[in-house]
Design a protein around this motif. Sequence first.
Motif, PDB file in Angstrom:
ATOM      1  N   SER A  10      25.064  -4.907 -12.512  1.00 33.11           N
ATOM      2  CA  SER A  10      25.946  -5.184 -13.060  1.00 33.11           C
ATOM      3  C   SER A  10      27.069  -4.195 -13.609  1.00 33.11           C
ATOM      4  N   ALA A  11      27.100  -2.796 -14.197  1.00 35.51           N
ATOM      5  CA  ALA A  11      27.516  -1.958 -14.743  1.00 35.51           C
ATOM      6  C   ALA A  11      28.341  -1.446 -13.563  1.00 35.51           C
ATOM      7  N   ARG A  12      29.574  -1.940 -14.629  1.00 34.26           N
ATOM      8  CA  ARG A  12      30.925  -1.048 -13.942  1.00 34.26           C
ATOM      9  C   ARG A  12      31.677   0.083 -14.087  1.00 34.26           C
ATOM     10  N   ASN A  13      30.777  -0.007 -15.266  1.00 33.21           N
ATOM     11  CA  ASN A  13      31.357   1.420 -16.559  1.00 33.21           C
ATOM     12  C   ASN A  13      30.762   2.859 -15.716  1.00 33.21           C
ATOM     13  N   ARG A  14      31.973   3.230 -14.242  1.00 32.94           N
ATOM     14  CA  ARG A  14      30.487   4.505 -14.185  1.00 32.94           C
ATOM     15  C   ARG A  14      31.926   5.623 -13.474  1.00 32.94           C
ATOM     16  N   PHE A  15      31.540   6.792 -13.404  1.00 31.08           N
ATOM     17  CA  PHE A  15      32.608   7.701 -13.591  1.00 31.08           C
ATOM     18  C   PHE A  15      31.702   8.500 -13.071  1.00 31.08           C
ATOM     19  N   LYS A  16      32.234   9.036 -11.762  1.00 31.44           N
ATOM     20  CA  LYS A  16      31.925  10.721 -10.951  1.00 31.44           C
ATOM     21  C   LYS A  16      31.947  11.819 -11.443  1.00 31.44           C
ATOM     22  N   GLY A  17      31.447  12.968 -11.517  1.00 32.43           N
ATOM     23  CA  GLY A  17      31.592  13.816 -12.580  1.00 32.43           C
ATOM     24  C   GLY A  17      30.287  14.766 -12.482  1.00 32.43           C
ATOM     25  N   LYS A  18      31.497  16.383 -12.650  1.00 34.26           N
ATOM     26  CA  LYS A  18      29.905  17.297 -12.608  1.00 34.26           C
ATOM     27  C   LYS A  18      29.198  17.434 -13.917  1.00 34.26           C
ATOM     28  N   VAL A  19      28.065  17.910 -13.176  1.00 32.61           N
ATOM     29  CA  VAL A  19      26.861  18.225 -14.308  1.00 32.61           C
ATOM     30  C   VAL A  19      27.988  19.770 -14.727  1.00 32.61           C
ATOM     31  N   LYS A  20      27.504  19.953 -16.183  1.00 27.21           N
ATOM     32  CA  LYS A  20      28.502  21.158 -16.734  1.00 27.21           C
ATOM     33  C   LYS A  20      27.263  21.777 -17.694  1.00 27.21           C
ATOM     34  N   VAL A  41      40.092   3.163 -16.764  1.00 20.49           N
ATOM     35  CA  VAL A  41      39.965   2.339 -16.962  1.00 20.49           C
ATOM     36  C   VAL A  41      40.555   1.439 -17.275  1.00 20.49           C
ATOM     37  N   THR A  42      39.172  -0.232 -17.377  1.00 18.61           N
ATOM     38  CA  THR A  42      40.438  -1.231 -17.796  1.00 18.61           C
ATOM     39  C   THR A  42      39.394  -1.953 -18.241  1.00 18.61           C
ATOM     40  N   ALA A  43      40.592  -2.477 -19.427  1.00 17.83           N
ATOM     41  CA  ALA A  43      39.737  -2.808 -20.886  1.00 17.83           C
ATOM     42  C   ALA A  43      40.172  -4.451 -20.888  1.00 17.83           C
ATOM     43  N   ALA A  63      40.415   4.853 -25.306  1.00 22.21           N
ATOM     44  CA  ALA A  63      39.015   3.466 -24.724  1.00 22.21           C
ATOM     45  C   ALA A  63      38.327   4.063 -25.508  1.00 22.21           C
ATOM     46  N   VAL A  64      37.938   3.048 -25.736  1.00 21.09           N
ATOM     47  CA  VAL A  64      35.577   2.876 -26.168  1.00 21.09           C
ATOM     48  C   VAL A  64      35.071   1.990 -25.313  1.00 21.09           C
ATOM     49  N   VAL A  65      34.317   2.977 -24.390  1.00 22.80           N
ATOM     50  CA  VAL A  65      33.654   1.793 -23.841  1.00 22.80           C
ATOM     51  C   VAL A  65      32.006   1.907 -24.223  1.00 22.80           C
ATOM     52  N   LYS A  66      31.278   0.416 -24.694  1.00 22.30           N
ATOM     53  CA  LYS A  66      30.382   0.216 -25.015  1.00 22.30           C
ATOM     54  C   LYS A  66      29.130  -0.184 -23.974  1.00 22.30           C
ATOM     55  N   ALA A  67      27.880   0.826 -25.171  1.00 17.20           N
ATOM     56  CA  ALA A  67      27.023   0.227 -23.217  1.00 17.20           C
ATOM     57  C   ALA A  67      26.056   1.319 -24.709  1.00 17.20           C
TER      58      ALA A  67
END
Length: 74
Positions: A10-20, A41-43, A63-67
């Motif tokens: 159900s989680a939709r707060n997913r962001f693609k990225g690169k491991v740094k 990001v849509t709030a 934007a603060v993502v609560k998780a």
Amino acid sequence: YWEDIGLRISARNRFKGKVKAIEKGDVTAKVKIEVSMPTVVTALISSEAVEELKIKVGDEVEAVVKATEVMIAK
């Protein structure tokens, strides 16, 4: 991702990225991920909050993502 192996999530707060960076501890590891841009990001907040905060198009906001946790899929 999870759907590829037959799981639904159900989680939709997913962001693609690169491991740094990776910092390994005895039990846990901290993985730093650079999020690909541009990212939108849509709030969902109350109309009352929009009025109280005087939010307008073009305003700079944070934007603060609560998780409770951040998971990684590869």
